[in-house]
Enzyme design. Structure first.
Site, PDB file in Angstrom:
ATOM      1  N   ASP A  32       1.572   1.595  10.374  1.00  0.00           N
ATOM      2  CA  ASP A  32       1.342   0.224   9.948  1.00  0.00           C
ATOM      3  C   ASP A  32       2.509  -0.680  10.293  1.00  0.00           C
ATOM      4  O   ASP A  32       3.511  -0.716   9.572  1.00  0.00           O
ATOM      5  CB  ASP A  32       1.104   0.219   8.421  1.00  0.00           C
ATOM      6  CG  ASP A  32       0.866  -1.181   7.901  1.00  0.00           C
ATOM      7  OD1 ASP A  32       1.013  -1.391   6.689  1.00  0.00           O
ATOM      8  OD2 ASP A  32       0.534  -2.060   8.710  1.00  0.00           O
ATOM      9  N   ASP A 217      -0.045  -6.498  13.590  1.00  0.00           N
ATOM     10  CA  ASP A 217      -0.236  -5.593  12.460  1.00  0.00           C
ATOM     11  C   ASP A 217      -1.235  -4.482  12.794  1.00  0.00           C
ATOM     12  O   ASP A 217      -2.448  -4.668  12.689  1.00  0.00           O
ATOM     13  CB  ASP A 217      -0.724  -6.397  11.250  1.00  0.00           C
ATOM     14  CG  ASP A 217      -0.863  -5.517  10.017  1.00  0.00           C
ATOM     15  OD1 ASP A 217      -1.243  -6.048   8.957  1.00  0.00           O
ATOM     16  OD2 ASP A 217      -0.593  -4.304  10.116  1.00  0.00           O
TER      17      ASP A 217
HETATM   18  N1  LIG Z   1      -0.883  -3.967   7.020  1.00  0.00           N
HETATM   19  C1  LIG Z   1      -2.225  -3.685   6.472  1.00  0.00           C
HETATM   20  C2  LIG Z   1      -2.209  -2.383   5.738  1.00  0.00           C
HETATM   21  O1  LIG Z   1      -1.956  -1.308   6.625  1.00  0.00           O
HETATM   22  C3  LIG Z   1      -3.477  -2.114   5.021  1.00  0.00           C
HETATM   23  S1  LIG Z   1      -3.203  -0.809   3.851  1.00  0.00           S
HETATM   24  C4  LIG Z   1      -4.674   0.051   3.905  1.00  0.00           C
HETATM   25  C5  LIG Z   1      -5.578  -0.155   2.871  1.00  0.00           C
HETATM   26  C6  LIG Z   1      -6.768   0.583   2.859  1.00  0.00           C
HETATM   27  C7  LIG Z   1      -7.070   1.444   3.907  1.00  0.00           C
HETATM   28  C8  LIG Z   1      -6.163   1.614   4.944  1.00  0.00           C
HETATM   29  C9  LIG Z   1      -4.968   0.903   4.955  1.00  0.00           C
HETATM   30  C10 LIG Z   1      -3.925  -3.373   4.277  1.00  0.00           C
HETATM   31  O2  LIG Z   1      -4.864  -4.103   5.044  1.00  0.00           O
HETATM   32  C11 LIG Z   1      -4.161  -5.116   5.771  1.00  0.00           C
HETATM   33  C12 LIG Z   1      -2.696  -4.814   5.516  1.00  0.00           C
HETATM   34  O3  LIG Z   1      -2.813  -4.253   4.225  1.00  0.00           O
END
Ligand SMILES: N[C@H]1[C@H](O)[C@@H](Sc2ccccc2)[C@@H]2OC[C@H]1O2
Length: 328
Positions: A32, A217
């Site tokens: 991420d 992102d």
């Molecule tokens: N940077 C992103 C992050 O990785 C995900 S966390 C996530 C939540 C559920 C399932 C998978 C990942 C969330 O959506 C947008 C932003 O926050």
């Protein structure tokens, strides 16, 4: 050194998972670039929360050292989140190894993470200033690995419905076409943020973007921008409607979607292929499809996996820049 792992799309490119070895145990995690905590499902979680997941067994690692008094708590843009305690362990991502990486061990996770059984946690690759560990903020895997990487970079090669890769320490020039173009990153907010002031469909008049800023992102599925840009883009698509029921713009699945170019750093326009903007069917017959470009109310646009499926992206932590080039 360098490290390379697969990035496997799951559930129709909703997210991409990569194998990470922590203290001898391998978990599939969601890389991420929009956050800065490395946290995992683990044996401390309730049995209910562990259901369906591969968890890190804290009792089995010979090298895990708990960080006394350290905790973390993170909430994401989509309302999901997790919290827990912290240790350090050896993390190996495809050969790139950090011997004392802060591993955040969830003792609570939100429902959407429990339900998402393919993902066993996240590897935050934004800037360490966003890390949530208290009382002492911790560094991301990339920050810790950088001094030992051949080059202070990592790349995202995410593919539509196909296995791609994340690589640390090298830019594989065989994976993209032409010359990679670079733009400055503004690290103030802790994101891989760059100016992106306009969009263009074909040779139509460019559309301005309020705030003119975007982040790259990998953890966001779609490409989120202003309602004005979204409406102007889908005005080119017969039968496109903003369907509140479904939660965004839909169109006939057989639509010929135009490409969409976006400004990167005021120095070049990068292209998102129209075919990548057809995200997924919303009905069983596959008649109506959901758009990969959708609206958010924010001065900060979020370029997620829809963008990465058209662009090979390099993140340079040495000079805080971002590079893009069309996939090979
Ligand atoms: N940077 C992103 C992050 O990785 C995900 S966390 C996530 C939540 C559920 C399932 C998978 C990942 C969330 O959506 C947008 C932003 O926050």
């Amino acid at each position: 050194g360098t490290g390379k792992v697969t990035a496997t799309p799951i559930n129709g490119d909703v997210e991409y998972l990569s194998p990470v070895n922590i203290g001898g145990q391998t978990l599939n995690l969601d890389f991420d670039s929009g956050s800065s905590d490395l946290w995992v499902f683990n044996s401390q979680l309730s049995t209910a929360s562990q259901t369906g997941h591969t968890v890190f067994n804290v009792a089995k690692s010979q090298t895990l050292q708990m960080m006394t008094g350290a905790t973390y708590s993170i909430s994401y843009g989509d309302g999901s989140g997790s919290a827990g305690n912290v240790g350090t362990d050896t993390v190996n991502i495809g050969g790139a190894t950090v011997t004392s990486q802060a591993i955040e061990l969830a003792t609570a996770v939100s429902a959407s993470f429990v339900e998402d059984t393919a993902s066993n946690g996240l590897v935050g690759l934004a800037f360490s200033k966003l890390n949530t560990v208290k009382p002492t903020q911790q560094k991301t895997f990339f920050d810790n690995a950088m001094p030992n990487l051949a080059e202070p970079v990592f790349t995202a090669d995410l593919r539509s419905n196909a296995v791609g890769a994340y690589e640390f320490g090298a830019i594989d020039t065989s994976k993209f076409n032409g010359t990679m173009q670079w733009a400055a990153v503004n690290t103030t907010n802790g994101f891989w943020q760059f100016s992106s002031e306009k969009f263009q469909v074909g040779d139509a008049t460019p559309m301005a973007v309020p705030g003119g800023q975007a982040i790259a992102d990998t953890g966001t599925t779609l490409m989120l921008t202003s309602a004005a840009v979204v409406n102007a883009y889908y005005a080119n698509v017969q039968g496109a409607v903003n369907d509140q029921q479904v939660g965004g713009v839909t169109f006939p699945c057989n639509s010929q979607l135009p490409d969409l170019q976006f400004d990167v750093g005021g120095s070049f326009m990068a292209n998102v292929k129209g075919s990548d903007i057809n995200f997924a069917p919303v009905d069983n017959a596959g008649t109506t499809c959901f758009g990969g470009v959708q609206a958010i109310q924010s001065n900060l646009q979020i370029y997620g996996d829809i963008m990465f499926k058209s662009q090979f992206v390099a993140f340079n932590g040495g000079n805080n820049s971002i590079g893009m080039a069309p996939h090979q």
